[in-house]
Design an enzyme around this catalytic site. Structure first.
Site, short mmCIF file in Angstrom:
data_model
loop_
_atom_site.label_atom_id
_atom_site.label_comp_id
_atom_site.label_asym_id
_atom_site.label_seq_id
_atom_site.Cartn_x
_atom_site.Cartn_y
_atom_site.Cartn_z
N GLU A 11 0.79 -1.09 -0.09
CA GLU A 11 0.01 -0.05 0.01
C GLU A 11 0.88 1.30 0.14
OE1 GLU A 11 -3.10 2.38 2.79
OE2 GLU A 11 -2.83 0.37 3.15
N ASP A 70 2.55 -14.12 12.54
CA ASP A 70 1.46 -15.06 11.64
C ASP A 70 0.43 -13.81 11.16
OD1 ASP A 70 -0.82 -16.35 10.67
OD2 ASP A 70 -1.00 -17.68 12.55
N HIS A 72 -2.98 10.04 -1.64
CA HIS A 72 -2.98 8.82 -2.36
C HIS A 72 -3.20 8.87 -3.57
CE1 HIS A 72 -3.88 5.49 0.68
NE2 HIS A 72 -4.00 6.48 1.52
#
Length: 737
Positions: free
Chosen positions: A408, A615, A714
């Site tokens: 991202e 994990d 963004h």
């Protein structure tokens, strides 16, 4: 010193080879005008037939002879000598080339496992280097005495012989080990089996100390002779030498056919070289290859005796024999890699303890990497994920660079901005609780028996009995409490335990099984339905983890000055506080969120988890977070922020943390592996780092939302792609919703 030099040559073969060849070429092609006698030498185009014959016939020969001759010729050319006169020193040259040292070094290189070739070359130079150095000094001083005789032919002979001795030493100490390392590495990469296997090579190569002392005394005496005879200035005799040399050159024929005439001594030289070449290429090599059972060498240490004993029966050694050897010696060095792998496969040896039983730590890593079943099955490769660094993060007075693996855009940059905002005063963190959980489900015949079991388990006197059984399964798993819930005749028992630096799921599961067996002794009719009854709760969004915690319970806080809020975060304290209440608190409550009272904690947790081998599925619980903001300071102009995360499930040993890249990220954070002095400290520090990084990420995103910068950032970093149409660029905005 010699061993370290050998390690350098073996580990950097290309650099050594290229440097040596470059130096040799430079020496061979140095402009002759720099030398006093150069004008008396033949022109560069006049190549003597002796040089051509000797060079060509040596190329198929043994490596040491070829390289020594070539570099000797370069050295002679550099110092102003006539390369064509090398024939005068030919027999002395062949006599001085010692192939036994080269053979011995090759034996050292091939005296162990494939991964030990470079180490064995270094070990060989460490053994052979000192004696060879002393021999070279003695031979050079002794032979060069002949250059003081005044007899021209004898002086040439001794001069070339001395140069050959020195060059042969340099070649053996640099060029030969580099080539040997490179050739064996290439040979191994092609999947070929190395034909030689001198597993019982001995390091007992130390020469007689009496002889060594005699050589040292001889060297000192010869050095005195040379100093005494060479001290006088001979510049006044140089014109006579030049004139004599020019007169000799004038008498020589000028026809080009002269260079192709073959004399009797040249024929003898050619026959001799061909015979030596045939001998080196066919007969001596055949002796090495066919000698499948090398002669026994004396071994003095107990370890070498054990190695020699087990190697006699190397073929067909069973797992039981390997296990007996391991139990007898409490070490794995004398076993081969495949045998160690077999012991790991049957569970006789743990892969994470290999360094304890193998002296070569790199070998332990290599074996562990190739053992099947580590982290993933049916492995076909790796999926690379971009790795960034956020920071420096000022946490509890320590400066930390945080690795984040993500796809991202803006995430690392945004977190990095948050780190800058808290840099001045830093982040304070506290680990307030620690306990991994496992919640099995058991069933009884009726509710009377299930209620009786609940009462028995909750009795403090019985807790110690359960704890003793639980703790007996591990050195690090320590039961801290037991929580019980009843649903009809079903009983849900939630065991909570500390697990050191491991995340601890397997550890707690093993302890839970032992604890249930202990409870079953008092309630024989108890039926264990499942070791996990979802009361743990693992990898699921649950209120029990949000309320009771699971893993590490961490709290962080920071105070950001109003000026930093304006200049770094580009907003105001009032806007940040107002938005946090409206979004993170009220908005999450309207959504009925469980543990989601934050802006994007899961973003940071996931990125750090992937980077450090955690994990990723446990992010669903580990990202439980509540972010609080309020004005603070004497005038309420500064910003106070706190982040509370009750269920951060992390570990620094086991699972994906043992993979090379993830282990390196843990080393970057100084939390890799287990803390032997304070078990659990490394995992606790990692949890605090994650919580502090979440705080930085919350700050930056909330500031971007408050100031309206989120969409623009963004679009700039993650949402736009530029194309060309009719040679004119234009941007396309990609909307995901």
């Amino acid at each position: 010193m010699y061993r370290l030099h050998g390690e350098f040559c073996a580990n950097h073969p290309w650099e050594v080879i290229v440097a040596t060849l470059t130096l040799g070429t430079c020496l061979f092609t140095i402009d002759s005008k720099f030398y006093l006698l150069s004008h008396a030498r033949p022109e560069p185009g006049d190549i003597n037939i002796d040089t051509v014959v000797m060079t060509l016939v040596r190329f198929p020969g043994i490596f040491t002879v070829i390289s020594s001759f070539i570099f000797s010729s370069s050295a002679i050319s550099c110092f102003g000598g006539d390369v064509s006169d090398v024939k005068d020193a030919l027999f002395c040259f062949l006599l001085l080339i010692d192939l036994s040292k080269a053979t011995k070094l090759a034996q050292f290189a091939l005296s162990g496992e494939r991964h030990q070739i470079k180490a064995n070359i270094a070990r060989g130079l460490g053994v052979l280097g000192p004696s060879l150095t002393l021999d070279t000094i003695v031979e050079t001083l002794l032979i060069s005495v002949g250059t003081l005789s005044g007899i021209r032919r004898l002086e040439l002979l001794c001069y070339f012989a001395s140069v050959s001795v020195i060059v042969n030493y340099i070649v053996f100490m640099s060029f030969y080990p580099a080539c040997l390392s490179l050739v064996l590495e290439l040979y191994d990469n092609f999947g070929s089996k190395i034909p030689w296997d001198f597993n019982k090579i001995s390091e007992d190569e130390k020469p007689n100390p009496v002889i060594q002392r005699v050589k040292i005394i001889m060297s000192a005496g010869l050095a005195i002779v040379h100093l005494q005879n060479r001290w006088t200035d001979k510049e006044e005799n140089m014109p006579l030498i030049i004139e004599e040399y020019n007169n000799e050159m004038k008498d020589s024929p000028s026809s080009y056919f002269h260079y192709f005439r073959v004399s009797a001594d040249q024929i003898v030289v050619f026959i001799l070289l061909v015979a030596l070449t045939v001998k080196f290429m066919f007969f001596e090599e055949e002796d090495f290859v066919t000698d499948t059972e090398p002669k026994p060498v004396p071994v003095k240490s107990k370890k070498l005796e054990k190695i020699a004993a087990v190697e006699e029966n190397r073929e067909g050694r069973s797992k039981e024999e390997c296990l007996d050897i391991f139990k007898r010696d409490n070490a794995l060095d004398i076993l081969h890699d495949d045998e160690i792998e077999s012991l790991i496969g049957v569970g006789s040896v743990s892969s994470h303890t290999l360094e304890k039983y193998v002296e070569d730590k790199e070998r332990a890593v290599k074996i562990r990497r190739i053992v099947y079943g580590a982290c993933c099955e049916n492995v076909i490769g790796y999926v690379p994920v971009p790795l960034g660094i956020a920071g420096p993060l000022n946490l509890d007075g320590e400066t930390i660079q945080v690795p984040m693996a993500t796809t991202e855009g803006c995430l690392v940059a945004s977190t990095n901005r948050g780190c800058r905002a808290v840099a001045a005063r830093g982040v304070i963190s506290r680990l307030v609780d620690d306990g991994m959980t496992r919640g099995p489900v058991v069933r009884f015949e009726n509710i009377d028996k299930s209620a009786a079991a609940l009462k028995w388990i909750n009795d403090p006197h019985n807790f110690d009995r359960i704890k003793n059984s639980f703790d007996s399964t591990s050195r690090f798993a320590k039961l801290t409490k037991v929580q019980v819930k009843i649903a009809g005749r079903l009983l849900y028992i939630r065991f909570v335990a500390t697990t050191g630096d491991a995340m601890g799921m397997n550890m707690v599961s093993k302890g839970t099984e032992a604890a249930l067996n202990r409870i079953q002794q008092n309630f024989p009719d108890m039926e264990i339905l499942s070791l996990s009854g979802n009361y743990c709760a693992d990898k699921k969004a649950t209120a029990v983890n949000w309320i009771e915690g699971r893993g590490k319970y961490v709290v962080c806080e920071a105070v950001i000055a109003a000026e930093d809020v304006r200049t770094i975060l580009k907003t105001s304290v009032a806007a940040m506080v107002d938005l946090n209440i409206s979004k993170n608190l009220i908005g999450s409550a309207v959504a009925g969120s469980i543990g989601g009272f934050n802006a994007h904690a899961a973003n940071i947790v996931t990125a750090v988890y992937i980077a450090t081998g955690q994990d990723p599925a446990q992010v669903v619980t580990s990202a439980n977070c509540i972010t609080l903001m309020e004005p603070t300071g004497s005038t309420n102009e500064d910003l106070y922020i706190s982040v509370t995360m009750p269920s951060v499930e992390v570990g620094t040993v086991g699972g994906g943390t043992q993979l090379p890249a993830q282990s390196s990220c843990l080393e970057l954070l100084d939390v890799q592996g287990s803390n032997r002095l304070q078990p659990g400290r490394n995992a606790g520090k990692l949890a605090r780092i994650i919580c502090a990084t979440v705080l930085a990420g919350e700050l930056s995103l909330m500031a971007a939302l408050a100031s309206g910068h989120l969409v623009r950032s963004h679009l700039k970093h993650n949402r736009s792609a530029q194309f060309t149409f009719n040679d004119r660029p234009f941007s396309v905005t990609l909307h995901s919703k």
